[in-house]
Design a protein around this motif. Structure first.
Motif, mmCIF file in Angstrom:
data_model
loop_
_atom_site.group_PDB
_atom_site.id
_atom_site.type_symbol
_atom_site.label_atom_id
_atom_site.label_comp_id
_atom_site.label_asym_id
_atom_site.label_seq_id
_atom_site.Cartn_x
_atom_site.Cartn_y
_atom_site.Cartn_z
ATOM 1 N N UNK A 34 0.827 -1.210 0.000
ATOM 2 C CA UNK A 34 0.000 0.000 0.000
ATOM 3 C C UNK A 34 0.857 1.255 0.000
ATOM 4 N N UNK A 35 1.962 1.229 0.726
ATOM 5 C CA UNK A 35 2.862 2.381 0.766
ATOM 6 C C UNK A 35 3.446 2.658 -0.614
ATOM 7 N N UNK A 36 3.811 1.598 -1.338
ATOM 8 C CA UNK A 36 4.363 1.776 -2.682
ATOM 9 C C UNK A 36 3.320 2.390 -3.613
ATOM 10 N N UNK A 37 2.096 1.884 -3.539
ATOM 11 C CA UNK A 37 1.043 2.390 -4.425
ATOM 12 C C UNK A 37 0.766 3.860 -4.136
ATOM 13 N N UNK B 167 11.640 -0.241 -5.962
ATOM 14 C CA UNK B 167 11.332 0.130 -4.575
ATOM 15 C C UNK B 167 11.316 -1.106 -3.675
ATOM 16 N N UNK B 168 10.766 -2.212 -4.202
ATOM 17 C CA UNK B 168 10.772 -3.439 -3.407
ATOM 18 C C UNK B 168 12.201 -3.935 -3.190
ATOM 19 N N UNK B 169 13.037 -3.779 -4.194
ATOM 20 C CA UNK B 169 14.443 -4.184 -4.062
ATOM 21 C C UNK B 169 15.150 -3.368 -2.984
ATOM 22 N N UNK B 170 14.781 -2.096 -2.870
ATOM 23 C CA UNK B 170 15.402 -1.225 -1.870
ATOM 24 C C UNK B 170 14.835 -1.427 -0.468
ATOM 25 N N UNK B 171 13.827 -2.269 -0.339
ATOM 26 C CA UNK B 171 13.329 -2.638 0.979
ATOM 27 C C UNK B 171 12.138 -1.867 1.483
ATOM 28 N N UNK B 172 11.480 -1.085 0.603
ATOM 29 C CA UNK B 172 10.305 -0.332 1.048
ATOM 30 C C UNK B 172 9.019 -0.917 0.465
ATOM 31 N N UNK C 79 6.488 -4.591 -0.193
ATOM 32 C CA UNK C 79 5.806 -5.535 0.685
ATOM 33 C C UNK C 79 6.841 -6.350 1.459
ATOM 34 N N UNK C 80 6.688 -6.451 2.776
ATOM 35 C CA UNK C 80 7.698 -7.167 3.578
ATOM 36 C C UNK C 80 7.663 -8.665 3.301
ATOM 37 N N UNK C 81 8.773 -9.379 3.604
ATOM 38 C CA UNK C 81 8.797 -10.838 3.460
ATOM 39 C C UNK C 81 7.712 -11.463 4.322
ATOM 40 N N UNK C 82 7.171 -12.596 3.884
ATOM 41 C CA UNK C 82 7.570 -13.417 2.731
ATOM 42 C C UNK C 82 6.792 -13.115 1.450
ATOM 43 N N UNK C 83 6.408 -11.879 1.220
ATOM 44 C CA UNK C 83 5.653 -11.530 0.026
ATOM 45 C C UNK C 83 6.463 -11.881 -1.230
ATOM 46 N N UNK C 84 5.820 -12.534 -2.221
ATOM 47 C CA UNK C 84 6.543 -12.955 -3.434
ATOM 48 C C UNK C 84 6.671 -11.835 -4.458
ATOM 49 N N UNK C 85 7.112 -10.677 -4.019
ATOM 50 C CA UNK C 85 7.311 -9.563 -4.939
ATOM 51 C C UNK C 85 8.596 -9.797 -5.722
#
Length: 314
Positions: free
Chosen positions: A175-178, A250-255, A257-263
């Motif tokens: 949600x934060x990314x969106x 953004x997901x690669x940088x850690x912001x 969906x937190x693990x274990x999300x399959x992003x």
């Protein structure tokens, strides 16, 4: 001077018919003839093939995203350290990660997550941008300029930096990314849409409607906006490709969906420490991002060519 004989015109006997020299062939005159003609045909066929291939590839990605929600070879969240870091094989086509999760299953589960997030971001950004641009177009000149200068201020900050800061402030989640990417993207959409609306408002049919006494809001809703949507469709279709890459970044940088999300971006980040020993953990999610970005980029270019035939090169 006669081109063939080299004689001057005054040397021609009186009464003789004048025969103009044949035109000198030039490179521009040979376009579409000789060798250039099959090259042009090949280019057109190649372009049509790329457009069809892009649409088929996007359709396959959508099917994979839908199927991946309901079917995976293994549970993408099951941890089994006994099968950790297995290379690609018949049992695990894309191998397993550092805790034994099947990489293919996680890519399938993350397809819907990534594509739906990209579509939601582009849709919300376009909606907010169109509303802001339409309101600015019907407001007085000073309000229009104020809104556009505010958009310019937002656009002066790189989108990735602004989205990264907003996502970090909101906390790591999808949600934060969106929310962050919508906030970073809508100003450019509003600025572009306002320019399109301004150009459409100078058309003769709009001037005729204004002379007939149509109000500014009705003029915008009934005449200006419907005739400006083609360019907005093109812009939205071309932004999906970059949105997929930015979501993954953004997901690669850690912001994200937190693990274990399959992003897909998170999967690349999780596998970077094993890049020399278990390369498949990062390679296959990276290929999925690349294929998705290229496919949607080609579709966006095909939509632009369809809407605006003048953009064709030949």
């Amino acid at each position: 001077m006669n081109v063939e004989t080299g004689s001057r015109l005054e040397d021609v006997p009186p009464g003789a018919p004048f025969e103009p020299a044949p035109p000198v062939p030039t490179w521009t005159a040979t376009i579409g003839t000789g060798i250039a003609r099959p090259v042009r045909r090949l280019f057109h066929r190649h372009t049509a093939f790329l457009d069809k291939f892009a649409f088929v590839l996007v359709a396959l990605l959508v099917v994979v995203a839908i199927v991946g929600v309901f079917f995976q070879p293994y549970n993408p969240f099951d941890v089994d350290t006994r099968t950790a870091l297995l290379p690609p094989s018949a049992a695990h086509l894309f191998g397993t990660d550092d805790v034994g999760r099947d990489v293919l299953s996680r890519i399938l589960a993350g397809a819907a997550l990534t594509l739906l997030s990209a579509a939601a971001i582009v849709l919300l950004s376009a909606l907010i941008g169109v509303v802001v641009a339409s309101v600015a177009a019907v407001l007085p000149r000073w309000a229009d300029e104020t809104i556009m200068r505010a958009c310019d201020i937002f656009m002066s900050i790189p989108s990735l930096v602004l989205a990264l800061g907003l996502a970090a402030a909101l906390g790591p989640s999808l949600t934060s990314i969106i929310v962050a990417m919508v906030m970073a993207s809508w100003p450019s959409t509003a600025r572009l849409t306002r320019g399109i609306l301004r150009e459409t408002m100078t058309a003769s049919f709009v001037e005729s409607a204004r002379i007939l006494g149509v109000s500014r809001f009705r003029l915008m809703l009934r005449h200006v906006l419907p005739n400006s949507l083609d360019a907005i469709y093109v812009q939205a279709s071309m932004e999906i490709s970059g949105t997929i890459v930015m979501i993954s970044g953004l997901a690669f940088l850690g912001v994200g969906a937190p693990p274990p999300s399959p992003d897909w971006g998170s999967m690349i980040a999780q596998g970077q420490q094993y890049i020399t020993t278990a390369w498949w953990i990062s390679l296959f999610p990276g290929l999925a991002i690349t294929i998705g970005a290229i496919a949607f980029g080609l579709v966006g270019d095909a939509v632009r060519t369809f809407v605006d035939p003048a953009s064709r090169r030949f």
